[in-house]
Design an enzyme around this catalytic site. Structure first.
Site, short mmCIF file in Angstrom:
data_model
loop_
_atom_site.label_atom_id
_atom_site.label_comp_id
_atom_site.label_asym_id
_atom_site.label_seq_id
_atom_site.Cartn_x
_atom_site.Cartn_y
_atom_site.Cartn_z
N ARG A 191 0.90 -5.86 -5.41
CA ARG A 191 0.18 -4.58 -5.31
C ARG A 191 -1.10 -4.77 -4.51
NH1 ARG A 191 -1.40 -0.10 -9.87
NH2 ARG A 191 -2.58 1.22 -8.45
N ARG A 209 3.96 1.77 -5.34
CA ARG A 209 3.45 0.45 -5.74
C ARG A 209 4.55 -0.39 -6.36
NH1 ARG A 209 -0.60 3.57 -9.47
NH2 ARG A 209 -0.60 4.66 -7.52
N ASP A 256 2.61 -0.97 -11.64
CA ASP A 256 1.47 -0.22 -12.16
C ASP A 256 1.40 -0.48 -13.65
OD1 ASP A 256 -0.68 1.60 -12.17
OD2 ASP A 256 0.64 3.27 -12.68
N ASP A 297 -0.90 0.47 -16.99
CA ASP A 297 -1.96 1.33 -17.51
C ASP A 297 -2.13 1.12 -19.01
OD1 ASP A 297 -2.60 2.71 -15.13
OD2 ASP A 297 -0.93 4.09 -15.42
#
Length: 183
Positions: free
Chosen positions: A97, A106, A109, A111
């Site tokens: 990334r 991407r 990811d 989170d």
């Protein structure tokens, strides 16, 4: 043992339960998710407790993008929220990334959706994740971790909150089989 001789937080050790959302829409999407789960297990003072099935969803963001594979992972960690964020950014970078447009494509990811009962609000991190409740591609795997189709603080021990919207089925497919999921 973690660096410095500290024990990793296991089921009986101190640490905070953290829910992570994991997604990929570039390259070997399933491979990126699997490597991320393995790397999370290797983080200092952290252990993976549970992972959801993998879901496929349309990309949300600018331009034409391929579909995402999404999952949720429950970890237990003794890291502080910002320290965990730094570690997650390192895992993303190792996946290839690079900085790009917000909500752009991407390879990986990661989170932080919830960090126990903690609330964090600064320019680097918002916890609970402010958009998690409105994102079926997050709510579905998090709901699976919780054993319900509910979300909110995304703490898998809690089930009182907003039910996954009925439109979720149009936006998120059923869990994908690891043997039939395309890269």
């Amino acid at each position: 043992m973690a660096p410095g001789g500290e024990s990793l937080p296991g089921p009986g050790l101190k640490g905070t339960r953290v829910v992570l959302a994991v997604g990929s829409n570039q390259g070997n999407r399933l491979g990126h998710l699997r490597r991320a789960a393995a790397e999370l297990q290797d983080l200092p003072l952290t252990s993976v407790l549970k992972t959801s099935s993998v879901y496929e969803s349309a990309a949300v963001g600018p331009g034409r993008q391929g579909p995402y594979l999404n999952a949720a992972i429950l970890i237990k960690t003794a890291l502080r929220p910002l320290s965990l964020l730094v570690e997650l950014k390192r895992v993303e970078a190792r996946s290839g990334r690079r900085p790009g447009p917000r909500w752009g494509p991407r390879p990986l990811d990661l989170d932080i959706i919830s960090f126990g009962r903690r609330r964090v609000s600064n320019r680097l991190l918002q916890v609970p994740h402010p958009l998690a409740r409105r994102r079926p591609f997050v709510a579905a795997p998090v709901g699976e971790l919780a054993g319900t189709a509910r979300t909110g603080t995304a703490d898998p021990r809690k089930t009182r909150s907003a039910v996954v919207p009925k439109t979720a089925s149009a936006q998120v497919s059923r869990p994908c089989s690891a043997t039939t999921t395309r890269s």
